[in-house]
Enzyme design. Structure first.
Site, PDB file in Angstrom:
ATOM      1  N   SER A 100       0.795  -1.237   0.000  1.00  0.00           N
ATOM      2  CA  SER A 100       0.000   0.000   0.000  1.00  0.00           C
ATOM      3  C   SER A 100       0.822   1.280   0.000  1.00  0.00           C
ATOM      4  O   SER A 100       0.252   2.369  -0.111  1.00  0.00           O
ATOM      5  CB  SER A 100      -0.949   0.012   1.203  1.00  0.00           C
ATOM      6  OG  SER A 100      -2.003  -0.903   1.004  1.00  0.00           O
ATOM      7  N   LYS A 103       0.263   3.842  -2.725  1.00  0.00           N
ATOM      8  CA  LYS A 103      -0.788   4.863  -2.704  1.00  0.00           C
ATOM      9  C   LYS A 103      -0.262   6.281  -2.537  1.00  0.00           C
ATOM     10  O   LYS A 103      -1.005   7.239  -2.777  1.00  0.00           O
ATOM     11  CB  LYS A 103      -1.797   4.521  -1.608  1.00  0.00           C
ATOM     12  CG  LYS A 103      -2.592   3.262  -1.943  1.00  0.00           C
ATOM     13  CD  LYS A 103      -3.294   2.652  -0.754  1.00  0.00           C
ATOM     14  CE  LYS A 103      -3.965   1.335  -1.167  1.00  0.00           C
ATOM     15  NZ  LYS A 103      -4.438   0.556  -0.027  1.00  0.00           N
ATOM     16  N   SER A 158      -6.355   3.290   3.949  1.00  0.00           N
ATOM     17  CA  SER A 158      -5.735   2.489   2.887  1.00  0.00           C
ATOM     18  C   SER A 158      -6.778   1.758   2.046  1.00  0.00           C
ATOM     19  O   SER A 158      -6.611   0.597   1.670  1.00  0.00           O
ATOM     20  CB  SER A 158      -4.752   1.475   3.493  1.00  0.00           C
ATOM     21  OG  SER A 158      -3.788   1.084   2.548  1.00  0.00           O
TER      22      SER A 158
END
Length: 494
Positions: A100, A103, A158
């Site tokens: 993640s 991102k 997230s």
């Protein structure tokens, strides 16, 4: 003799007891197996940590460089956010799965290309391409969020389906490869060298990878965005109910390094975590103390050591390095007493240097070495019309910053020099002009030319005659009438 009923009853009791024993044994075996699995997993993680902690730290090989901490991450990097100076390096170009932490690039692109009040509508693909067991905020098809709410959902919780929705909103398609192409283009612009992104959220894909170095390069742009940094430090995300979001949303931030977390770091500017089974624990973060802003990336670490390793690296950076203003420390390039690099306007009562070192530029220097230990190279191809050159400083091959040499257009005081290192002279000559000497030379030449010109005119138009003055009068008398007829516009000197 035992009756049949008693026999049956006793047999039933025995059978029941047997079944219970079997079930109990089976449960015990399962629990034991589960315990063994947990222990095996823990042992595997511990072995991985020990192996990775024993890996070489490349920055420790630089002579007199401060010895960096031992970390469990397979890849780790620490850089100065402003200059990009590398302070700590461990397998920084090794390809890793980012999970993640992907991102930060997705939200950076969104912040650059979108207004925060734009409406993002969730499509079927954005919702159902998100695995149910991954991070999400349970958005449904047709529901809407503002772009600002989307960035909050992505960075605080997230949310994978929100990442998809933002990618679709920007690219106009649910072909995630289109937005991935935009990600790869932007990554290259930011200085990434070994990355390939195939989706906007970091969900597992063998073709989706990056490096600690590349994440740090993306981080330089991400952590320069005050809004994005502020979102990552927010403890709770709360969206009010609307017609397109009937239940609203309330989610907590689970990153433990932010204020209020178990590993809260008081100098933290922003952060983003990531985890998958293959990527393990990843963390990209930024901290600032005493005017020095650092970016740290740890990849393929074990929880909760991603937090401990990050804090150890920040403390290492803040304790062992310092900012040096080159315009105040440089002594290699000096102005001599001949007036070189001066504008030569003393006749107007103000003499100022025409070149100066930029007073805002600095380098990052380990406290274990002095400024005199650094090396410098001048490049005259600055690409900026207001700059004469750029000086790059290094220490044993490690770049530690650059300083601009500006044309002093505003006549501001600055550090001025006229001595060039021999290496720079060999690369490209630079001609320095003493304007005072040149002006004096030009003036002298002009005066000489003027005297010569006047002399030639006199010699051409005036003749000194040796005849008696009386004879000259008679000659003039004979031609007096003719002179009047020619008109007054003609002068005859003979």
């Amino acid at each position: 003799m035992i009756s049949f009923k008693k026999y049956i009853r006793s047999k039933s009791v025995i059978h029941t007891f047997f079944n219970f024993s079997v079930i109990t044994a089976a449960c015990a075996i399962c629990l034991s197996a589960g315990t063994l699995t947990v222990h095996a997993t823990s042992a595997e993680a511990q072995l991985r940590l020990e192996t990775q902690r024993a890996m070489e730290i490349q920055s420790n090989e630089v002579p007199n460089w401060p010895v960096g901490p031992t970390v469990g991450a397979e890849s780790a990097i620490l850089i100065d956010a402003e200059t990009g100076t590398l302070l700590y390096a461990k397998n920084i170009h090794q390809q890793q799965y980012p999970a993640s932490t992907t991102k930060i690039l997705t939200t950076l692109i969104a912040s650059e290309q979108c207004q925060m009040d734009e409406i993002v509508t969730f499509s079927h693909d954005a919702v159902f391409d998100t695995p149910w067991d991954s991070s999400h905020i349970a958005m449904d098809v047709g529901q809407e969020l503002t772009m600002e709410q989307c960035l909050n959902a992505i960075l605080i919780r997230s949310a994978n389906e929100v990442s998809y929705a933002v990618a679709e909103h920007i690219s106009g398609t649910t072909d995630w490869a289109v937005f991935a192409g935009m990600m790869n283009t932007r990554a290259a612009e930011l200085g990434c060298l070994n990355s390939n992104f195939v989706n906007p959220n970091g969900l597992p894909d063998e073709n989706h990878y990056t490096t600690a170095y590349d994440l740090a390069m993306i981080g330089r742009a991400f952590f320069a965005n005050e809004m994005l940094c502020k979102i990552t430090l927010t403890r709770r995300m709360e969206f009010p109910a609307t017609d397109k979001l009937p239940q609203g949303k309330l989610e907590n931030n689970h990153m433990q390094i932010i204020p209020g977390g178990q590993y809260a770091y008081k100098y933290l500017v922003g952060c983003k975590t990531g985890y998958t089974d293959d990527a393990r624990s990843c963390l990209v973060s930024c901290a600032e103390r005493n005017g020095m802003k650092l970016i740290c990336v740890v990849m393929h670490d074990e929880s909760p050591y991603q937090y401990e390793d990050t804090i150890a690296l920040f403390e290492y950076g803040f304790s062992n390095f310092e900012k040096i203003n080159v315009s105040q420390a440089e002594t290699k390039y000096n102005i001599d007493n001949t007036g070189l690099f001066y504008s030569g306007n003393d006749i107007f009562g103000s003499s100022q240097p025409i070149l100066s070192l930029n007073r805002d530029d600095y380098i990052i220097l380990p406290k274990t070495i002095s400024f005199a230990d650094t090396e410098s190279v001048i490049s005259y191809e600055s690409g900026n019309e207001n700059q004469a050159a750029v000086i790059t400083y290094s220490y044993h091959g490690v770049d530690i910053g650059t300083v601009r040499v500006d044309f002093n257009i505003r006549n501001e005081e600055g550090y001025v020099f006229d001595v060039i290192p021999e290496e720079a002279e060999k690369e490209k000559p630079f001609i320095f002009i003493n304007m005072t000497v040149i002006l004096i030379g030009i003036s002298s030449l002009a005066l000489i030319l003027f005297i010569v010109l006047v002399t030639r005119i006199i010699l051409k138009n005036y003749v000194i005659s040796g005849r008696p003055r009386r004879g000259r009068r008679k000659k003039r008398g004979r031609h007096r009438g003719r002179g009047r007829r020619r008109g007054r516009d003609h002068l005859d000197f003979f």
